[in-house]
Design a protein around this motif. Sequence first.
Motif, PDB file in Angstrom:
ATOM      1  N   ASP A 145       0.645  -1.682   0.212  1.00 19.17           N
ATOM      2  CA  ASP A 145      -0.109  -0.159   0.332  1.00 19.17           C
ATOM      3  C   ASP A 145       1.095   1.417   0.345  1.00 19.17           C
ATOM      4  O   ASP A 145       0.880   1.902   0.923  1.00 19.17           O
ATOM      5  N   TYR A 146       1.651   1.576  -1.107  1.00 18.76           N
ATOM      6  CA  TYR A 146       2.678   2.561  -1.170  1.00 18.76           C
ATOM      7  C   TYR A 146       1.723   4.307  -0.666  1.00 18.76           C
ATOM      8  O   TYR A 146       2.018   5.161  -0.934  1.00 18.76           O
ATOM      9  N   ASP A 147       0.589   3.943  -1.232  1.00 15.57           N
ATOM     10  CA  ASP A 147      -0.203   5.273  -1.119  1.00 15.57           C
ATOM     11  C   ASP A 147      -0.713   5.464   0.210  1.00 15.57           C
ATOM     12  O   ASP A 147      -0.456   6.961   0.239  1.00 15.57           O
ATOM     13  N   ARG A 148      -1.228   4.408   1.010  1.00 10.26           N
ATOM     14  CA  ARG A 148      -0.625   4.634   2.590  1.00 10.26           C
ATOM     15  C   ARG A 148       0.413   5.179   3.214  1.00 10.26           C
ATOM     16  O   ARG A 148       0.874   6.161   4.106  1.00 10.26           O
ATOM     17  N   LEU A 149       1.910   5.007   1.961  1.00  8.83           N
ATOM     18  CA  LEU A 149       3.291   5.259   2.638  1.00  8.83           C
ATOM     19  C   LEU A 149       3.624   6.923   2.339  1.00  8.83           C
ATOM     20  O   LEU A 149       4.552   6.929   2.994  1.00  8.83           O
ATOM     21  N   ALA A 164       2.308  10.538  10.072  1.00 10.33           N
ATOM     22  CA  ALA A 164       1.369   9.774  11.623  1.00 10.33           C
ATOM     23  C   ALA A 164       0.939   9.011  10.491  1.00 10.33           C
ATOM     24  O   ALA A 164       1.070   7.640  11.152  1.00 10.33           O
ATOM     25  N   ARG A 165      -0.249   9.095   9.573  1.00  5.63           N
ATOM     26  CA  ARG A 165      -0.571   8.141   8.671  1.00  5.63           C
ATOM     27  C   ARG A 165      -0.090   6.704   8.048  1.00  5.63           C
ATOM     28  O   ARG A 165      -0.284   5.936   7.798  1.00  5.63           O
ATOM     29  N   ARG A 166       2.013   7.543   7.734  1.00  6.15           N
ATOM     30  CA  ARG A 166       2.694   6.687   7.588  1.00  6.15           C
ATOM     31  C   ARG A 166       3.190   5.803   8.143  1.00  6.15           C
ATOM     32  O   ARG A 166       3.645   4.547   8.236  1.00  6.15           O
ATOM     33  N   TRP A 167       3.290   6.171  10.057  1.00  9.49           N
ATOM     34  CA  TRP A 167       3.383   5.472  11.044  1.00  9.49           C
ATOM     35  C   TRP A 167       2.908   4.058  11.108  1.00  9.49           C
ATOM     36  O   TRP A 167       2.774   3.164  11.584  1.00  9.49           O
ATOM     37  N   PHE A 168       1.220   4.881  10.986  1.00 12.06           N
ATOM     38  CA  PHE A 168       0.421   4.029  11.595  1.00 12.06           C
ATOM     39  C   PHE A 168       0.442   3.371  10.829  1.00 12.06           C
ATOM     40  O   PHE A 168       0.357   1.674  10.917  1.00 12.06           O
ATOM     41  N   CYS A 169       0.555   3.681   9.631  1.00 16.50           N
ATOM     42  CA  CYS A 169       0.436   1.982   8.337  1.00 16.50           C
ATOM     43  C   CYS A 169       1.263   1.107   9.074  1.00 16.50           C
ATOM     44  O   CYS A 169       1.659  -0.098   8.670  1.00 16.50           O
ATOM     45  N   LEU A 170       2.667   1.160   8.721  1.00 16.02           N
ATOM     46  CA  LEU A 170       3.952   1.150   8.976  1.00 16.02           C
ATOM     47  C   LEU A 170       4.006  -0.082  10.061  1.00 16.02           C
ATOM     48  O   LEU A 170       4.271  -1.752   9.876  1.00 16.02           O
ATOM     49  N   ALA A 171       3.465   0.629  11.324  1.00 16.33           N
ATOM     50  CA  ALA A 171       2.702  -0.232  13.563  1.00 16.33           C
ATOM     51  C   ALA A 171       2.372  -1.062  12.611  1.00 16.33           C
ATOM     52  O   ALA A 171       2.482  -1.815  13.417  1.00 16.33           O
ATOM     53  N   SER A 172       1.025  -1.028  12.126  1.00 17.07           N
ATOM     54  CA  SER A 172       0.128  -2.198  11.754  1.00 17.07           C
ATOM     55  C   SER A 172       0.397  -2.887  10.765  1.00 17.07           C
ATOM     56  O   SER A 172      -0.625  -4.406  10.511  1.00 17.07           O
ATOM     57  N   HIS A 173       1.253  -2.715  10.206  1.00 18.83           N
ATOM     58  CA  HIS A 173       1.409  -4.477   8.993  1.00 18.83           C
ATOM     59  C   HIS A 173       3.389  -4.396   9.333  1.00 18.83           C
ATOM     60  O   HIS A 173       4.105  -3.481   8.532  1.00 18.83           O
TER      61      HIS A 173
END
Length: 204
Positions: A145-149, A164-173
């Motif tokens: 999901d590059y769009d979220r990163l 924040a969105r980037r770090w949340f994505c990485l933390a949850s995946h």
Amino acid sequence: CLISLGSAGALDPELGLGALVIARQAVAHDAGVFHGQRFVPSGTMGRDERGRLGHRRVFEADPDLVAWALRTAQALGRRVYAGTVVTGNQVISSTARRRWLRQTFDALAGAMETAAVAQVALAHGLPWVAVRAISDMASDGLILDYDRLAIYLDDGRPAWRGQARRWFCLASHPAARRRLRSLRKGLALASEESARLVEAMLKM
């Protein structure tokens, strides 16, 4: 002369991470025309040495510079490949797209600037060569999901929200974190390998 160096994604399945690729020619794979469902690569517009305006589909590297790069890589004991490098304003993370690029252009690797460098060199009458090293395999699931990163500068949101969105994505995946670390390692390796070859070329 103009020497370009950096990373590339592998299109030829024989190429592994860190493999050296010398561009004999560069092609802008995303420059063309859509006819219904069919895409026709037409190349970039420009002028030739006589001032004629038209499209150029292939930028040929200087054969003497290509030979120089190949000799240097072989002197270093490195396995090196030479052929077509395709260029586009796209990060390729698709096995199907990788296969299309390989079949359509008989390309070894894909990068994001090689054809642009070649076009500038041609405009200024400079011989050019591009040295690339493989950083990734340009396959499905390179990054989740590059769009979220990605952090977009034109969405009007405060910068902290994108972070924040980037770090949340990485933390949850966890898989995304592993893939991102792998990509960073590949980019670092490719940068080192291509820079090492160019440095050796300049010393010969």
